[in-house]
Scaffold this motif. Structure first.
Motif, mmCIF file in Angstrom:
data_model
loop_
_atom_site.group_PDB
_atom_site.id
_atom_site.type_symbol
_atom_site.label_atom_id
_atom_site.label_comp_id
_atom_site.label_asym_id
_atom_site.label_seq_id
_atom_site.Cartn_x
_atom_site.Cartn_y
_atom_site.Cartn_z
ATOM 1 N N HIS A 230 -15.436 -30.999 17.050
ATOM 2 C CA HIS A 230 -15.998 -29.992 17.944
ATOM 3 C C HIS A 230 -17.112 -29.192 17.281
ATOM 4 N N ASP A 231 -18.246 -29.104 17.977
ATOM 5 C CA ASP A 231 -19.212 -28.044 17.684
ATOM 6 C C ASP A 231 -18.592 -26.766 18.246
ATOM 7 N N THR A 232 -18.417 -25.782 17.390
ATOM 8 C CA THR A 232 -17.709 -24.563 17.809
ATOM 9 C C THR A 232 -18.652 -23.385 18.021
ATOM 10 N N THR A 233 -19.956 -23.665 18.118
ATOM 11 C CA THR A 233 -20.921 -22.579 18.290
ATOM 12 C C THR A 233 -21.168 -22.243 19.755
ATOM 13 N N PRO B 64 -20.494 -33.627 14.644
ATOM 14 C CA PRO B 64 -20.222 -32.459 15.493
ATOM 15 C C PRO B 64 -20.703 -32.714 16.926
ATOM 16 N N LEU B 65 -19.831 -32.442 17.882
ATOM 17 C CA LEU B 65 -20.090 -32.790 19.275
ATOM 18 C C LEU B 65 -19.805 -31.591 20.172
ATOM 19 N N LYS B 66 -20.736 -31.288 21.062
ATOM 20 C CA LYS B 66 -20.512 -30.262 22.065
ATOM 21 C C LYS B 66 -19.823 -30.865 23.288
ATOM 22 N N TYR B 67 -18.911 -30.120 23.879
ATOM 23 C CA TYR B 67 -18.350 -30.422 25.204
ATOM 24 C C TYR B 67 -17.579 -31.746 25.237
ATOM 25 N N MET C 16 -17.118 -19.801 24.375
ATOM 26 C CA MET C 16 -15.711 -20.051 24.704
ATOM 27 C C MET C 16 -14.970 -20.869 23.651
ATOM 28 N N TYR C 17 -15.604 -21.140 22.511
ATOM 29 C CA TYR C 17 -14.903 -21.773 21.397
ATOM 30 C C TYR C 17 -14.480 -20.696 20.397
ATOM 31 N N SER C 18 -13.370 -20.925 19.729
ATOM 32 C CA SER C 18 -12.879 -19.990 18.727
ATOM 33 C C SER C 18 -13.053 -20.583 17.340
#
Length: 355
Positions: free
Chosen positions: A236-239, A315-318, A242-244
């Motif tokens: 997960h890209d956590t930037t 790293p992957l968004k969504y 709604m990501y912690s």
């Protein structure tokens, strides 16, 4: 468009749901065949290209080929189709999405329907759940649906394709983890084009059925019996909102491959990969896994008598949506890191923790 980019789009846009990966595996294998010395497949569809097959010391680089999807689970008398998951499909994003239902007669298009905003009660709106999401194929009866070739057990994929964002990112469905299949294929290409002679056998493995429990990796690890395994998957890209970061760590698309610490990840192998990254000025990030990585790394690490394994993540968004988004620069750096590691790795290295 280059041959590599053409392959990327063709491979990513082709549906390969868990348990039904054959068409995508054929695309991948056709691309890899000229880059390797030999190849083979197993009974469930995992595809493997091999460089230096005669060498007894076996190194694996691996990704998984399957994508999340749905199964037809129930067709009601009015012709509406209810589903169940095939992997970790997200019911929250389903309403209003277009789908392809894969049948013996070919593709049947459909849509996940949802009541119009006008008829929903404000403050009392139902959220999408597996009990209430449904597919409409333009039929008015169960018989009409079945006449289209749709039956319980047909697999369903979202209809979406790869695109670029701002010239820096790829966005689409199934980057988890066919982008990994692309990256390991490009490692094989770099080895072929560089003319480097590896002092070991390299098995380039595109495994099936990861999304339902690492099953393809389990089978192929038992068959190959490697000495070392490098797995690539997504994290997960956590930037994004709604990501912690507190619970999920701090990883950002565009800042390099993510190297994971955890019990299944062999620390001495991880240290070698980090040393390779530093030596070659390849940016990287770090992450920690609790108990297991949740990737094919676990299947390889605990196979046979224990295989030193490590995970290089993109790293992957969504994740698990139709707009999974990854950095082009990160993709190139994952390829480069795997390639440099392989060209620098000494098979005489002693992986034992205690001598």
């Amino acid at each position: 468009m280059s041959e590599s980019t053409d392959f990327l789009y063709k491979y990513l846009n082709n549906p390969s749901p868990t348990g039904f990966e054959a068409s995508g595996q054929q695309i991948w294998l056709d691309y890899v065949k000229p880059l390797v010395d030999t190849y083979f497949t197993d009974n469930y569809g995992t595809a493997v290209g091999v460089i230096n097959p005669e060498h007894p010391y076996k190194v694996v680089i691996e990704a998984h080929a399957d994508e999340i999807s749905w199964f037809v689970n129930y067709i009601n008398s009015d012709g509406y189709i209810y589903v169940r998951r095939n992997g970790g499909s997200d019911h929250m994003i389903a309403p209003s999405m277009r789908v392809n239902i894969h049948t013996d007669k070919g593709i049947v298009p459909g849509v996940f329907g949802w009541p119009a905003i006008h008829v929903r009660k404000e403050g009392k709106e139902e959220s999408p759940t597996l009990d209430n999401i449904f597919i409409d194929v333009g039929a008015r009866s169960k018989e009409e649906v079945e006449n289209l070739g749709v039956h319980v057990g047909c697999v369903i994929t979202f209809k979406d394709e790869l695109q670029e964002l701002n010239g820096k990112f790829y966005s689409g469905r199934a980057l988890d983890n066919r982008i990994g299949g692309y990256m390991i294929a490009e490692v094989a290409r770099k080895i072929k084009e560089s003319g480097v002679k590896l002092p070991f056998a390299l098995y380039v493995v595109n495994a099936v059925q990861e999304e339902i429990g690492l099953r393809g990796a389990e089978m192929i690890a038992a068959r190959i019996k490697p000495k070392v395994a490098i797995i690539t998957d997504v994290c997960h890209d956590t930037t994004a909102p709604m990501y912690s970061k507190i619970s999920s760590g701090d990883q950002s698309a565009g800042k390099g491959p993510v190297l994971t610490y955890g019990a299944a990840v062999h620390k001495k192998l991880l240290d070698l990969i980090i040393a390779t990254a530093k030596k070659n000025d390849i940016p990287f990030q770090r992450a920690a896994a609790s108990r297991s990585t949740g990737t094919d790394t676990d299947a390889f690490a605990y196979s046979n008598e224990g295989v030193p394994s490590a995970l290089i993540s993109l790293p992957l968004k969504y994740m698990h949506t139709t707009v999974e988004t990854a950095s082009k620069e990160d993709i190139n750096n994952v390829i480069e890191l795997m390639y440099k590691f392989l060209t620098e790795f000494d098979p005489d290295f002693d992986f034992r923790y205690v001598v």
